[in-house]
Design an enzyme around this catalytic site. Structure first.
Site, PDB file in Angstrom:
ATOM      1  N   HIS A 186     -21.165  40.153  38.544  1.00 43.07           N
ATOM      2  CA  HIS A 186     -21.183  41.202  37.518  1.00 43.07           C
ATOM      3  C   HIS A 186     -21.057  40.612  36.115  1.00 43.07           C
ATOM      4  O   HIS A 186     -20.608  39.483  35.930  1.00 43.07           O
ATOM      5  CB  HIS A 186     -20.098  42.256  37.746  1.00 43.07           C
ATOM      6  CG  HIS A 186     -18.679  41.780  37.703  1.00 43.07           C
ATOM      7  ND1 HIS A 186     -17.986  41.357  38.827  1.00 43.07           N
ATOM      8  CD2 HIS A 186     -17.796  41.643  36.662  1.00 43.07           C
ATOM      9  CE1 HIS A 186     -16.751  41.015  38.483  1.00 43.07           C
ATOM     10  NE2 HIS A 186     -16.624  41.164  37.183  1.00 43.07           N
ATOM     11  N   HIS A 245     -16.797  39.109  30.035  1.00 43.55           N
ATOM     12  CA  HIS A 245     -16.880  37.955  30.947  1.00 43.55           C
ATOM     13  C   HIS A 245     -18.061  38.108  31.893  1.00 43.55           C
ATOM     14  O   HIS A 245     -18.652  39.176  32.000  1.00 43.55           O
ATOM     15  CB  HIS A 245     -15.573  37.758  31.740  1.00 43.55           C
ATOM     16  CG  HIS A 245     -15.208  38.852  32.686  1.00 43.55           C
ATOM     17  ND1 HIS A 245     -14.392  39.915  32.338  1.00 43.55           N
ATOM     18  CD2 HIS A 245     -15.554  39.046  33.988  1.00 43.55           C
ATOM     19  CE1 HIS A 245     -14.248  40.707  33.385  1.00 43.55           C
ATOM     20  NE2 HIS A 245     -14.925  40.212  34.396  1.00 43.55           N
ATOM     21  N   GLU A 281     -15.298  34.470  35.394  1.00 41.01           N
ATOM     22  CA  GLU A 281     -14.537  34.913  36.571  1.00 41.01           C
ATOM     23  C   GLU A 281     -15.247  34.394  37.805  1.00 41.01           C
ATOM     24  O   GLU A 281     -16.485  34.400  37.864  1.00 41.01           O
ATOM     25  CB  GLU A 281     -14.458  36.442  36.600  1.00 41.01           C
ATOM     26  CG  GLU A 281     -13.740  37.011  37.816  1.00 41.01           C
ATOM     27  CD  GLU A 281     -13.722  38.531  37.848  1.00 41.01           C
ATOM     28  OE1 GLU A 281     -14.395  39.172  37.022  1.00 41.01           O
ATOM     29  OE2 GLU A 281     -13.017  39.085  38.705  1.00 41.01           O
TER      30      GLU A 281
HETATM   31  C1  LIG Z   1      -9.877  44.230  38.284  1.00 41.69           C
HETATM   32  C2  LIG Z   1     -10.264  42.837  38.096  1.00 41.69           C
HETATM   33  C3  LIG Z   1     -11.617  42.766  37.438  1.00 41.69           C
HETATM   34  C4  LIG Z   1     -12.603  42.173  38.452  1.00 41.69           C
HETATM   35  O1  LIG Z   1     -13.769  41.924  38.067  1.00 41.69           O
HETATM   36  O2  LIG Z   1     -12.218  42.047  39.631  1.00 41.69           O
HETATM   37  C5  LIG Z   1     -11.590  41.959  36.170  1.00 41.69           C
HETATM   38  O3  LIG Z   1     -12.558  41.374  35.756  1.00 41.69           O
HETATM   39  S1  LIG Z   1     -10.087  41.959  35.310  1.00 41.69           S
HETATM   40  C6  LIG Z   1     -10.599  41.457  33.626  1.00 41.69           C
HETATM   41  C7  LIG Z   1      -9.414  41.364  32.718  1.00 41.69           C
HETATM   42  N1  LIG Z   1      -8.622  40.187  33.015  1.00 41.69           N
HETATM   43  C8  LIG Z   1      -8.825  39.022  32.367  1.00 41.69           C
HETATM   44  O4  LIG Z   1      -9.654  38.914  31.479  1.00 41.69           O
HETATM   45  C9  LIG Z   1      -7.957  37.856  32.799  1.00 41.69           C
HETATM   46  C10 LIG Z   1      -8.350  36.568  32.110  1.00 41.69           C
HETATM   47  N2  LIG Z   1      -8.253  36.707  30.661  1.00 41.69           N
HETATM   48  C11 LIG Z   1      -7.188  36.176  29.962  1.00 41.69           C
HETATM   49  O5  LIG Z   1      -6.284  35.578  30.495  1.00 41.69           O
HETATM   50  C12 LIG Z   1      -7.221  36.391  28.449  1.00 41.69           C
HETATM   51  O6  LIG Z   1      -8.100  37.436  28.148  1.00 41.69           O
HETATM   52  C13 LIG Z   1      -7.679  35.117  27.666  1.00 41.69           C
HETATM   53  C14 LIG Z   1      -6.700  33.975  27.908  1.00 41.69           C
HETATM   54  C15 LIG Z   1      -9.080  34.718  28.095  1.00 41.69           C
HETATM   55  C16 LIG Z   1      -7.731  35.464  26.185  1.00 41.69           C
HETATM   56  O7  LIG Z   1      -6.459  35.872  25.780  1.00 41.69           O
HETATM   57  P1  LIG Z   1      -6.296  36.617  24.351  1.00 41.69           P
HETATM   58  O8  LIG Z   1      -7.219  37.791  24.249  1.00 41.69           O
HETATM   59  O9  LIG Z   1      -4.830  36.861  24.182  1.00 41.69           O
HETATM   60  O10 LIG Z   1      -6.843  35.717  23.228  1.00 41.69           O
HETATM   61  P2  LIG Z   1      -6.419  34.245  22.823  1.00 41.69           P
HETATM   62  O11 LIG Z   1      -6.117  34.262  21.370  1.00 41.69           O
HETATM   63  O12 LIG Z   1      -5.435  33.606  23.741  1.00 41.69           O
HETATM   64  O13 LIG Z   1      -7.858  33.546  23.050  1.00 41.69           O
HETATM   65  C17 LIG Z   1      -8.020  32.161  22.889  1.00 41.69           C
HETATM   66  C18 LIG Z   1      -9.427  31.974  22.378  1.00 41.69           C
HETATM   67  O14 LIG Z   1     -10.364  32.516  23.339  1.00 41.69           O
HETATM   68  C19 LIG Z   1     -11.167  33.523  22.705  1.00 41.69           C
HETATM   69  N3  LIG Z   1     -11.397  34.569  23.688  1.00 41.69           N
HETATM   70  C20 LIG Z   1     -10.522  35.486  24.131  1.00 41.69           C
HETATM   71  N4  LIG Z   1     -11.106  36.301  25.042  1.00 41.69           N
HETATM   72  C21 LIG Z   1     -12.386  35.884  25.139  1.00 41.69           C
HETATM   73  C22 LIG Z   1     -13.517  36.314  25.889  1.00 41.69           C
HETATM   74  N5  LIG Z   1     -13.427  37.370  26.728  1.00 41.69           N
HETATM   75  N6  LIG Z   1     -14.684  35.657  25.762  1.00 41.69           N
HETATM   76  C23 LIG Z   1     -14.780  34.603  24.910  1.00 41.69           C
HETATM   77  N7  LIG Z   1     -13.756  34.119  24.151  1.00 41.69           N
HETATM   78  C24 LIG Z   1     -12.576  34.774  24.283  1.00 41.69           C
HETATM   79  C25 LIG Z   1     -10.373  34.006  21.515  1.00 41.69           C
HETATM   80  O15 LIG Z   1     -11.254  34.520  20.547  1.00 41.69           O
HETATM   81  C26 LIG Z   1      -9.706  32.717  21.077  1.00 41.69           C
HETATM   82  O16 LIG Z   1     -10.655  31.951  20.401  1.00 41.69           O
HETATM   83  P3  LIG Z   1     -10.314  31.381  18.922  1.00 41.69           P
HETATM   84  O17 LIG Z   1     -11.541  30.677  18.493  1.00 41.69           O
HETATM   85  O18 LIG Z   1      -9.094  30.496  19.136  1.00 41.69           O
HETATM   86  O19 LIG Z   1      -9.988  32.600  18.103  1.00 41.69           O
HETATM   87 CO   LIG Z   2     -14.596  41.122  36.340  1.00 48.04          CO
END
Ligand SMILES: CC[C@H](C(=O)O)C(=O)SCCNC(=O)CCNC(=O)[C@H](O)C(C)(C)COP(=O)(O)OP(=O)(O)OC[C@H]1O[C@@H](n2cnc3c(N)ncnc32)[C@H](O)[C@@H]1OP(=O)(O)O
Ligand SMILES: [Co+2]
Length: 134
Positions: free
Chosen positions: A7, A79, A130
């Site tokens: 997805h 993602h 993911e």
């Molecule tokens: C029910 C489950 C379902 C499934 O399919 O089964 C799901 O998919 S659940 C989806 C939701 N869960 C998650 O996303 C878990 C993993 N994600 C995380 O742990 C956080 O979102 C994380 C660590 C990726 C980002 O955390 P946060 O938003 O607090 O931002 P940070 O400042 O720590 O981010 C660091 C850096 O990464 C960039 N960033 C954040 N999110 C994304 C993204 N989705 N895509 C690309 N880049 C991302 C953020 O801008 C920061 O970059 P910087 O240049 O330092 O500003």
């Molecule tokens: Co997902």
């Protein structure tokens, strides 16, 4: 190691409006909202002939997508999810290659009842990945 695209996830500011747009404007098959408290999101899956779209909306006050929506108030691609046959072997291979596996490193059960893991976006060309074991 990675297989089919399971997805593409889109974080949205209004889940009902986004679901209605896919159903009514884009004519897609839209499932019901599913609360996933263990992941801090409510999801809606949209079935396509070759993959799925996963609409994401924050659930609870510690949602991992809250920061993303603050930075992207109109929403955006959050993602992509690839399928793997053995998620623990995939994890070990990725960690050995220096990739960061998010959370504890232990898979959680995702929206399809399968084990999932997430890889840090900064390690994969700015894209949150993911992995879902199928
Ligand atoms: C029910 C489950 C379902 C499934 O399919 O089964 C799901 O998919 S659940 C989806 C939701 N869960 C998650 O996303 C878990 C993993 N994600 C995380 O742990 C956080 O979102 C994380 C660590 C990726 C980002 O955390 P946060 O938003 O607090 O931002 P940070 O400042 O720590 O981010 C660091 C850096 O990464 C960039 N960033 C954040 N999110 C994304 C993204 N989705 N895509 C690309 N880049 C991302 C953020 O801008 C920061 O970059 P910087 O240049 O330092 O500003
Ligand atoms: Co997902």
């Amino acid at each position: 190691m990675i297989g089919r695209l399971n997805h593409v996830a889109i974080a949205v500011p209004d889940l009902e409006a986004a679901a209605a747009q896919y159903r009514d404007t884009l004519g897609a098959t839209v499932g019901p909202p599913q609360d996933e408290p263990d992941h801090g999101v409510t999801v809606v899956f949209i079935g396509l002939p070759n993959t799925k779209i996963e609409l994401l909306y924050p659930l609870g006050d510690a949602s991992p997508i809250a920061g993303f929506l603050e930075k992207n108030p109109a929403g955006g691609i959050h993602h992509i999810c690839y399928e793997v046959g053995d998620i623990l072997a995939a994890r070990d291979r990725l960690q050995a290659a220096g990739a960061r596996v998010l959370g504890t490193g232990e898979p959680k059960i995702g929206a399809h009842g399968k084990p999932v893991l997430f890889l840090h976006p900064k390690d994969f060309n700015g894209t949150l990945i993911e992995l879902e074991q199928v």
